[in-house]
Write a protein that holds these residues in place. Structure first.
Motif, mmCIF file in Angstrom:
data_model
loop_
_atom_site.group_PDB
_atom_site.id
_atom_site.type_symbol
_atom_site.label_atom_id
_atom_site.label_comp_id
_atom_site.label_asym_id
_atom_site.label_seq_id
_atom_site.Cartn_x
_atom_site.Cartn_y
_atom_site.Cartn_z
ATOM 1 N N PHE A 142 32.397 6.132 -33.054
ATOM 2 C CA PHE A 142 31.898 6.886 -31.901
ATOM 3 C C PHE A 142 32.172 6.246 -30.539
ATOM 4 O O PHE A 142 31.933 6.885 -29.525
ATOM 5 C CB PHE A 142 30.398 7.157 -32.067
ATOM 6 N N GLU A 143 32.652 5.001 -30.517
ATOM 7 C CA GLU A 143 33.023 4.466 -29.204
ATOM 8 C C GLU A 143 34.298 3.643 -29.204
ATOM 9 O O GLU A 143 35.170 3.858 -28.360
ATOM 10 C CB GLU A 143 31.906 3.628 -28.577
ATOM 11 N N ALA A 144 34.425 2.707 -30.134
ATOM 12 C CA ALA A 144 35.526 1.751 -30.034
ATOM 13 C C ALA A 144 36.890 2.430 -29.975
ATOM 14 O O ALA A 144 37.760 2.035 -29.194
ATOM 15 C CB ALA A 144 35.477 0.765 -31.208
ATOM 16 N N LEU A 185 32.129 1.766 -14.238
ATOM 17 C CA LEU A 185 32.104 3.067 -14.912
ATOM 18 C C LEU A 185 31.285 2.997 -16.197
ATOM 19 O O LEU A 185 31.203 1.960 -16.849
ATOM 20 C CB LEU A 185 33.523 3.530 -15.253
ATOM 21 N N GLU A 186 30.720 4.129 -16.561
ATOM 22 C CA GLU A 186 30.021 4.280 -17.831
ATOM 23 C C GLU A 186 31.036 4.606 -18.923
ATOM 24 O O GLU A 186 31.906 5.442 -18.737
ATOM 25 C CB GLU A 186 29.014 5.421 -17.756
ATOM 26 N N GLY A 187 30.917 3.954 -20.072
ATOM 27 C CA GLY A 187 31.749 4.312 -21.204
ATOM 28 C C GLY A 187 31.413 5.708 -21.710
ATOM 29 O O GLY A 187 30.333 6.253 -21.414
ATOM 30 N N PRO A 188 32.300 6.334 -22.480
ATOM 31 C CA PRO A 188 32.093 7.718 -22.919
ATOM 32 C C PRO A 188 30.789 7.945 -23.682
ATOM 33 O O PRO A 188 30.098 8.947 -23.454
ATOM 34 C CB PRO A 188 33.295 7.991 -23.820
ATOM 35 N N LEU A 189 30.446 7.035 -24.588
ATOM 36 C CA LEU A 189 29.237 7.240 -25.384
ATOM 37 C C LEU A 189 27.988 7.103 -24.526
ATOM 38 O O LEU A 189 27.014 7.841 -24.698
ATOM 39 C CB LEU A 189 29.202 6.246 -26.547
ATOM 40 N N ASP A 245 30.468 -0.183 -18.816
ATOM 41 C CA ASP A 245 29.190 -0.321 -19.508
ATOM 42 C C ASP A 245 29.330 0.335 -20.874
ATOM 43 O O ASP A 245 29.315 1.557 -21.005
ATOM 44 C CB ASP A 245 28.060 0.343 -18.711
ATOM 45 N N TYR A 246 29.500 -0.506 -21.895
ATOM 46 C CA TYR A 246 29.579 -0.054 -23.287
ATOM 47 C C TYR A 246 28.277 -0.422 -23.990
ATOM 48 O O TYR A 246 28.246 -1.197 -24.950
ATOM 49 C CB TYR A 246 30.774 -0.706 -23.987
ATOM 50 N N LEU A 247 27.202 0.169 -23.511
ATOM 51 C CA LEU A 247 25.849 -0.217 -23.910
ATOM 52 C C LEU A 247 25.573 -0.070 -25.401
ATOM 53 O O LEU A 247 24.860 -0.879 -25.986
ATOM 54 C CB LEU A 247 24.840 0.630 -23.118
ATOM 55 N N TRP A 248 26.144 0.984 -26.026
ATOM 56 C CA TRP A 248 25.730 1.280 -27.397
ATOM 57 C C TRP A 248 26.448 0.429 -28.438
ATOM 58 O O TRP A 248 26.246 0.629 -29.640
ATOM 59 C CB TRP A 248 25.911 2.765 -27.693
#
Length: 364
Positions: free
Chosen positions: A219-221, A146-150, A202-205
């Protein structure tokens, strides 16, 4: 070399830091495995990405052909954005991508709603993941993706717009991130019903080239922690992929506490962490690390070159593990997905697996 452990036994021992017959190996071969379908003639990417049975069968055939230790069900990074209304360009032989974003104004952030996951490509991923998990779960460690929200929001709005709006209109971005997180929560719960052993995020940012610690936390953690907990609550191990050049290792490994952390290495970028450095700094004490072969070598390199690169990586990893007093805790892999391009050489994937089988012992 005669294999002394099954794929699942090897992965379990690697995760626990126990002695293994060899290092685990999984070049991230997802979309490229569609080339094994249709009697080896392959199928088009847009066929594969729109049919759950074909999606699943590619991973099943990939396991049969390459003999991996894991199977991870990545389709591409535009799945959630497409189901939210972005237009996705689908070429015959390359990864789909957003060419018309769903978010084109500040107001659009607030209009986002969680879509019906029984429709669209999310439904295809979920059904396809269940199909390959049912087939492979007694043979290898299986994982959904899955893609993370950000990341999903950046796909839906475009990264440039999103990063600007994070500073000029943070409240609107946060409202959208709450919707994205709710979207991910629904997907996690459904992934938990597919039978996969783990879920790769995937927490790319989480990358210092893009965001500092303060910005990443905001914005993500704070959203990711809840999703990681939900993943575990739904019976799946948490895995994280981050192919950024300067990843937030303290947050994504020490704080998130994943079972597996997949990462890339950029030798021309100062301070980009190599496999040996990350192991020696103690991060492998906390999870199974994975990486870092350059994905472009699977297109541009010869089998001889990628064999040398794999051999060198194994030696680097072995040396670092021994310095750290570790018996395993590393998976030989590509730093990101192997390009699903028509020109990717399947023999190069085989070379990585076979080299690891021959040379991947860890004896200190």
């Amino acid at each position: 070399m005669t294999e002394k452990m099954t794929h699942i036994e090897r992965c379990a021992a690697s995760l626990a830091g126990e002695e293994v017959d060899r290092l685990t190996v999984y070049p991230v071969a997802c979309g490229v495995s569609r080339k094994l379908l249709n009697g080896g003639k392959g199928i088009k990417y847009n066929e594969w990405a729109n049919d759950p049975k074909l999606f699943a069968q590619a991973f099943i055939e990939g396991q049969k052909h390459f003999d991996f230790d894991l199977a991870i069900g990545l389709m591409d990074l535009s799945v959630m954005a497409g189901d939210l209304g972005a237009h996705i360009r689908m070429d015959d032989q390359n990864t789909p991508f957003v060419d018309k974003p769903a978010i084109n104004s500040i107001e659009d952030y607030e209009k986002l709603e969680v879509p019906d996951i029984r429709k669209g490509r999310c439904a295809i991923v979920l059904e396809g993941t269940k199909l390959f998990a049912d087939k492979l779960k007694t043979e290898v460690v299986t994982a959904g993706f899955l893609e993370g929200p950000l990341l999903a929001l950046s796909q839906s709005a475009g990264a440039e717009r999103m990063f600007i709006d994070m500073y000029t209109n943070p409240s609107a971005v946060h409202r959208a991130l709450k919707t994205m997180t709710a979207f991910d929560e629904v997907l996690v719960e459904e992934m938990g019903k597919t039978g996969v052993a783990s879920l790769a995020w995937d927490y790319l940012w989480g990358n210092y080239s893009c965001l500092g610690d303060k910005e990443y936390e905001e914005f993500e953690a704070k959203y990711a922690r809840g999703l990681n907990k939900l993943t575990a609550d739904c019976g799946m191990a948490v895995c994280i992929h981050n192919c950024g050049d300067l990843p937030h290792l303290d947050t994504q490994i020490l704080d998130y506490k994943p079972a597996v952390y997949s990462m890339a290495y950029y030798p021309l970028i100062p301070d980009s962490p190599s496999a040996g450095k990350v192991i020696e700094e103690g991060y492998a004490d906390n999870c199974l690390l994975s990486g870092q072969i350059d994905p472009q070598l699977f297109i541009r390199g010869s089998a001889e070159k990628i064999t040398r690169v794999t051999s060198d990586l194994i030696k680097e990893v072995r040396t670092a593990l021994c310095k750290r007093g570790l018996k395993s805790k590393y998976c030989i892999s590509s730093g990101c997905e192997i390009p699903p391009d028509i020109n990717t050489k399947l023999e190069n994937i085989t070379a990585v697996v076979e080299t690891t089988k021959k040379e991947g012992w860890v004896k200190c």
